[in-house]
Motif scaffolding. Structure first.
Motif, PDB file in Angstrom:
ATOM      1  N   PRO A  44       0.800  -1.235   0.000  1.00 32.04           N
ATOM      2  CA  PRO A  44       0.000   0.000   0.000  1.00 32.04           C
ATOM      3  C   PRO A  44       0.828   1.279   0.000  1.00 32.04           C
ATOM      4  CG  PRO A  44      -0.944  -1.585   1.517  1.00 32.04           C
ATOM      5  CD  PRO A  44       0.356  -2.169   1.041  1.00 32.04           C
ATOM      6  N   GLU A  45       1.922   1.288   0.723  1.00 31.89           N
ATOM      7  CA  GLU A  45       2.720   2.511   0.804  1.00 31.89           C
ATOM      8  C   GLU A  45       3.449   2.837  -0.504  1.00 31.89           C
ATOM      9  OE1 GLU A  45       5.384  -0.807   2.545  1.00 31.89           O
ATOM     10  OE2 GLU A  45       3.249  -0.298   2.569  1.00 31.89           O
ATOM     11  N   LEU A  46       3.441   1.896  -1.461  1.00 35.91           N
ATOM     12  CA  LEU A  46       4.117   2.102  -2.742  1.00 35.91           C
ATOM     13  C   LEU A  46       3.150   2.234  -3.912  1.00 35.91           C
ATOM     14  CD1 LEU A  46       6.973  -0.470  -2.152  1.00 35.91           C
ATOM     15  CD2 LEU A  46       7.120   2.009  -1.969  1.00 35.91           C
ATOM     16  N   GLU A  47       1.857   2.191  -3.636  1.00 40.91           N
ATOM     17  CA  GLU A  47       0.869   2.313  -4.709  1.00 40.91           C
ATOM     18  C   GLU A  47       0.978   3.677  -5.380  1.00 40.91           C
ATOM     19  OE1 GLU A  47      -2.923   1.451  -2.933  1.00 40.91           O
ATOM     20  OE2 GLU A  47      -2.508  -0.698  -2.850  1.00 40.91           O
ATOM     21  N   GLY A  48       0.606   3.724  -6.651  1.00 41.50           N
ATOM     22  CA  GLY A  48       0.609   4.974  -7.390  1.00 41.50           C
ATOM     23  C   GLY A  48       1.963   5.358  -7.967  1.00 41.50           C
ATOM     24  N   GLY A  53       2.238  -1.423 -13.096  1.00 44.81           N
ATOM     25  CA  GLY A  53       2.368  -1.269 -14.545  1.00 44.81           C
ATOM     26  C   GLY A  53       3.651  -1.889 -15.071  1.00 44.81           C
ATOM     27  N   ARG A  54       4.726  -1.776 -14.326  1.00 44.90           N
ATOM     28  CA  ARG A  54       5.990  -2.407 -14.727  1.00 44.90           C
ATOM     29  C   ARG A  54       5.844  -3.924 -14.726  1.00 44.90           C
ATOM     30  NH1 ARG A  54      10.589  -0.950 -11.120  1.00 44.90           N
ATOM     31  NH2 ARG A  54      11.698  -2.256 -12.614  1.00 44.90           N
ATOM     32  N   LEU A  55       5.175  -4.473 -13.714  1.00 48.63           N
ATOM     33  CA  LEU A  55       4.940  -5.922 -13.665  1.00 48.63           C
ATOM     34  C   LEU A  55       4.056  -6.353 -14.838  1.00 48.63           C
ATOM     35  CD1 LEU A  55       4.339  -6.353  -9.839  1.00 48.63           C
ATOM     36  CD2 LEU A  55       6.347  -7.119 -11.114  1.00 48.63           C
ATOM     37  N   PHE A  56       3.028  -5.570 -15.115  1.00 51.20           N
ATOM     38  CA  PHE A  56       2.131  -5.854 -16.236  1.00 51.20           C
ATOM     39  C   PHE A  56       2.912  -5.902 -17.546  1.00 51.20           C
ATOM     40  CE2 PHE A  56      -0.394  -4.153 -19.744  1.00 51.20           C
ATOM     41  CZ  PHE A  56      -1.441  -5.065 -19.793  1.00 51.20           C
ATOM     42  N   TYR A  76      -7.049  -5.931 -12.138  1.00 46.13           N
ATOM     43  CA  TYR A  76      -6.109  -4.924 -12.630  1.00 46.13           C
ATOM     44  C   TYR A  76      -5.686  -5.234 -14.068  1.00 46.13           C
ATOM     45  CZ  TYR A  76      -1.822  -2.252 -13.266  1.00 46.13           C
ATOM     46  OH  TYR A  76      -0.850  -1.427 -13.774  1.00 46.13           O
ATOM     47  N   ILE A  77      -5.340  -6.488 -14.331  1.00 44.44           N
ATOM     48  CA  ILE A  77      -4.912  -6.894 -15.672  1.00 44.44           C
ATOM     49  C   ILE A  77      -6.071  -6.723 -16.660  1.00 44.44           C
ATOM     50  CG2 ILE A  77      -4.003  -8.792 -17.076  1.00 44.44           C
ATOM     51  CD1 ILE A  77      -2.004  -7.868 -14.969  1.00 44.44           C
ATOM     52  N   LEU A  78      -7.260  -7.136 -16.251  1.00 49.53           N
ATOM     53  CA  LEU A  78      -8.439  -6.988 -17.109  1.00 49.53           C
ATOM     54  C   LEU A  78      -8.687  -5.514 -17.449  1.00 49.53           C
ATOM     55  CD1 LEU A  78     -10.843  -8.229 -18.571  1.00 49.53           C
ATOM     56  CD2 LEU A  78     -12.102  -8.147 -16.404  1.00 49.53           C
ATOM     57  N   ALA A  79      -8.556  -4.641 -16.465  1.00 56.81           N
ATOM     58  CA  ALA A  79      -8.752  -3.208 -16.704  1.00 56.81           C
ATOM     59  C   ALA A  79      -7.729  -2.670 -17.708  1.00 56.81           C
ATOM     60  CB  ALA A  79      -8.664  -2.435 -15.391  1.00 56.81           C
ATOM     61  N   LYS A  80      -6.490  -3.116 -17.601  1.00 55.33           N
ATOM     62  CA  LYS A  80      -5.452  -2.686 -18.547  1.00 55.33           C
ATOM     63  C   LYS A  80      -5.785  -3.168 -19.968  1.00 55.33           C
ATOM     64  CE  LYS A  80      -1.593  -1.319 -17.376  1.00 55.33           C
ATOM     65  NZ  LYS A  80      -1.004   0.023 -17.394  1.00 55.33           N
ATOM     66  N   PHE A  81      -6.240  -4.401 -20.093  1.00 58.00           N
ATOM     67  CA  PHE A  81      -6.617  -4.931 -21.405  1.00 58.00           C
ATOM     68  C   PHE A  81      -7.806  -4.168 -21.975  1.00 58.00           C
ATOM     69  CE2 PHE A  81      -4.795  -9.403 -22.220  1.00 58.00           C
ATOM     70  CZ  PHE A  81      -3.566  -9.058 -21.684  1.00 58.00           C
ATOM     71  N   ARG A  82      -8.801  -3.904 -21.149  1.00 56.92           N
ATOM     72  CA  ARG A  82      -9.999  -3.201 -21.619  1.00 56.92           C
ATOM     73  C   ARG A  82      -9.691  -1.760 -22.011  1.00 56.92           C
ATOM     74  NH1 ARG A  82     -14.561  -5.393 -17.367  1.00 56.92           N
ATOM     75  NH2 ARG A  82     -15.058  -7.279 -18.536  1.00 56.92           N
TER      76      ARG A  82
END
Length: 94
Positions: A44-48, A53-56, A76-82
């Protein structure tokens, strides 16, 4: 922060460690030439900070390199694909 990869028995993970502690991961399994990306997490402290995105991007590169289709079962992956369906049309398993 380098992305590492671990794959055992058709289950795998892209992950990042910092100071000996895992701070982010993207988990997947592979079956019948389909990479099922089912979990992405960042502390959580590293979100944003673009870490997910790098992992994706690493997962996308890996899937293309290996010729896998991707089942984006992680929200998250589905949202990136969509968001960019044309960019991932070659990967998206329907």
């Amino acid at each position: 922060m380098d992305i590492q990869r671990k794959i055992d028995d058709n289950k795998g993970r892209f992950f990042i460690e910092k100071d000996g502690r895992q701070i982010a991961e993207l988990d997947f399994k592979i079956e019948d030439n389909i990479l099922d990306a089912y979990h992405t997490g960042v502390r959580p402290e590293l979100e944003g900070q673009g870490i997910a995105g790098r992992l994706f991007n690493e997962m996308v590169d890996y899937a293309r390199e290996k010729g896998y289709k991707v089942n984006p079962s992680c929200p998250y992956i589905l949202a990136k694909f969509r968001k960019s369906p044309d960019e991932y049309r070659d990967l998206w398993s329907s």
